[in-house]
Scaffold this active site. Structure first.
Site, PDB file in Angstrom:
ATOM      1  N   ALA A  73       5.515   6.944  -6.435  1.00 37.60           N
ATOM      2  CA  ALA A  73       6.782   6.389  -6.918  1.00 37.60           C
ATOM      3  C   ALA A  73       6.741   4.861  -7.013  1.00 37.60           C
ATOM      4  CB  ALA A  73       7.937   6.838  -6.022  1.00 37.60           C
ATOM      5  N   ASN A 152      16.352   6.634   0.989  1.00 34.86           N
ATOM      6  CA  ASN A 152      15.336   7.061   1.940  1.00 34.86           C
ATOM      7  C   ASN A 152      15.648   6.686   3.388  1.00 34.86           C
ATOM      8  OD1 ASN A 152      14.802   4.570   0.377  1.00 34.86           O
ATOM      9  ND2 ASN A 152      13.238   4.223   1.913  1.00 34.86           N
ATOM     10  N   GLN A 180      13.240  10.879  -2.994  1.00 29.05           N
ATOM     11  CA  GLN A 180      13.799  11.665  -1.892  1.00 29.05           C
ATOM     12  C   GLN A 180      14.563  12.895  -2.383  1.00 29.05           C
ATOM     13  OE1 GLN A 180      13.313  11.199   1.379  1.00 29.05           O
ATOM     14  NE2 GLN A 180      12.195   9.279   1.161  1.00 29.05           N
ATOM     15  N   CYS A 347      11.483  -0.770   9.536  1.00 31.75           N
ATOM     16  CA  CYS A 347      11.057   0.308   8.652  1.00 31.75           C
ATOM     17  C   CYS A 347      10.374  -0.135   7.374  1.00 31.75           C
ATOM     18  CB  CYS A 347      12.209   1.224   8.335  1.00 31.75           C
ATOM     19  SG  CYS A 347      13.497   0.365   7.527  1.00 31.75           S
TER      20      CYS A 347
HETATM   21  C1  LIG Z   1       8.612   6.873  -0.606  1.00 28.76           C
HETATM   22  C2  LIG Z   1       9.502   6.280  -1.611  1.00 28.76           C
HETATM   23  C3  LIG Z   1       8.994   5.445  -2.626  1.00 28.76           C
HETATM   24  C4  LIG Z   1       7.529   5.081  -2.704  1.00 28.76           C
HETATM   25  O1  LIG Z   1       6.766   6.194  -3.054  1.00 28.76           O
HETATM   26  P1  LIG Z   1       5.177   6.182  -2.928  1.00 28.76           P
HETATM   27  O2  LIG Z   1       4.765   7.418  -3.648  1.00 28.76           O
HETATM   28  O3  LIG Z   1       4.877   6.231  -1.467  1.00 28.76           O
HETATM   29  O4  LIG Z   1       4.689   4.949  -3.586  1.00 28.76           O
HETATM   30  C5  LIG Z   1       9.880   4.946  -3.555  1.00 28.76           C
HETATM   31  N1  LIG Z   1      11.187   5.240  -3.498  1.00 28.76           N
HETATM   32  C6  LIG Z   1      11.702   6.039  -2.558  1.00 28.76           C
HETATM   33  C7  LIG Z   1      13.156   6.354  -2.559  1.00 28.76           C
HETATM   34  C8  LIG Z   1      10.877   6.588  -1.576  1.00 28.76           C
HETATM   35  O5  LIG Z   1      11.393   7.371  -0.631  1.00 28.76           O
END
Ligand SMILES: *Cc1c(COP(=O)(O)O)cnc(C)c1O
Length: 400
Positions: A73, A152, A180, A347
């Protein structure tokens, strides 16, 4: 030997055994490069990927050709924000986003100034974006609204459908970070008027290092320029050899989340609610961060299925974020080393840093530094939750 308990499933999840099993052949005998169109090894990989693309697209009611595989993401969000820049234009574009986005949206926007102007919309004290503020922030050069689907840290779920409608009325593209939400909530890109969507496999019991960017290309409202150039994979939008095992695992994880949607949803709620109510019963000073804890009985009486209920809840079913009235969370966690949770004081990185999401809720520093996030996974058991309640209880009693 004390058993470790993992309650940090908003950070990452344990891969499901059948997800891993589905991936294994693509590490060993099916190792072809999906772009090798001249031989069976390439065809085999390509077939696997295209089948995965269909499975994943169907789960959000998208067209398979509108799914672009990425490394996660973070890459998807950067690909969109950085890709918006049109260096040849003399006017910068304008983007509207919120205070509670993941850092990768906010940082990508900051890095792109002065090519991108942006407005960061505040959220309510429960962490929900203010829709009127979005309307008011729209300018002539606004090309994109980017709002996180479900947060998140605090689990707040934004009114995605209504925001999509506003964007549609103003012909502005709408992006949502659904890392999420995917696999846990109902997502329909047409019904919610979503033009771009980011997701990640490792948040839903899939492998790390694979994600997607959904790009609505028919009637697409804004174009993006690729981050990476090369072999022209993924319709030229994301060059680079495709991560075949990762993509196969991502699809299997999505498939499982659909098959087990009903059981997982109610299990998350029941474990999360039990944890919350048991803790506040004993320690009335505990403060909930984010939106309300929804009652299972009420949801079951109002909605015919978990999927229906998931369209109406305002908090991720597996998220709990609470503050312990000034008792430092890092100290609590040091005392309860066998339970993996996360603190709002640290965090975003390894540095001790107050969470920008909790700051956006206008929480005092004292409450931020005494906050803990519990993220429940479908593999957690009631026994693990009982042990968590008992261990937190014993430690908290030392402070009162
Ligand atoms: C974990 C997360 C990301 C980042 O995702 P990755 O695949 O670890 O790069 C971005 N946005 C949200 C809301 C997330 O929970």
């Amino acid at each position: 030997m004390p058993k470790n308990i993992y309650l940090d499933n908003q950070s990452t999840t344990k891969i499901d055994s059948d997800v891993l099993e589905a991936m294994l052949p693509y590490f060993s005998e099916k190792y072809g490069n999906a772009s090798s169109s001249e031989h069976i090894f390439g065809w085999e990989s390509n077939d696997g990927i295209e089948e995965a693309r269909v499975t994943i697209a169907n789960s959000i009611k998208a067209k398979p050709e509108d799914i672009i595989f990425t490394s996660g993401a973070t890459e998807s969000n950067n690909m969109l924000i950085r890709g918006l820049i049109d260096y040849s234009a003399d006017q910068p574009v304008h983007v509207i986003t919120t205070e509670t986005e993941h850092k990768c949206i906010l940082e990508a926007l900051k890095r792109n100034a002065p090519f991108i102007e942006f407005t960061i919309i505040p959220v309510t004290t429960e962490g929900i974006v203010d829709i009127d503020a979005i309307r008011k922030a729209i300018r002539k050069n606004t090309v994109l609204v980017s709002v996180i689907f479900a947060n998140n840290e605090i689990g707040s779920i934004n009114p995605i459908k209504e925001i999509g409608k506003i964007c549609l009325e103003h012909s502005i593209a709408f992006h949502t970070d659904a890392a999420q939400a995917m696999g846990k909530l109902d997502i329909n890109v047409d019904e919610y008027h979503i033009d771009f969507l980011s997701a990640s496999a490792h948040k839903i019991y899939g492998p790390k290092g694979v994600g997607l960017l959904y790009i609505r290309r028919t009637k697409g409202k804004c174009k993006i320029i690729p981050l990476m150039f090369g072999g022209g994979q993924e319709n030229g939008i994301r060059s680079g050899t495709l991560n075949t095992p990762g993509i196969i695992g991502f699809a299997k994880a999505i498939k499982k989340s659909e098959e087990e949607f009903e059981t997982r949803f109610w299990k998350y709620l029941s474990l999360r609610n039990h944890l919350y109510y048991s803790l506040i019963e004993r320690f009335s000073f505990i403060q909930l961060n984010g939106t309300n804890i929804e009652s299972i009985d009420l949801l079951k009486s109002k909605y015919s299925s978990a999927r229906e209920a998931s369209k109406h809840i305002q908090r991720l079913p597996n998220n709990l974020n609470i503050s312990f009235n000034g008792i430092p969370s890092l100290e609590l966690m040091k005392n309860i080393k066998t339970i993996a949770v996360s603190s709002g004081a640290a965090c975003s990185s390894n540095k001790q840093e107050a969470s920008h999401v909790l700051q956006a809720l206008q929480l005092s520093n004292l409450l931020i530094h005494s906050s803990i996030r519990f993220g429940i996974g479908h593999q957690n058991t009631i026994e693990e939750i009982e042990e968590t309640i008992s261990k937190f209880g014993l430690t908290l009693e030392k402070y009162i």
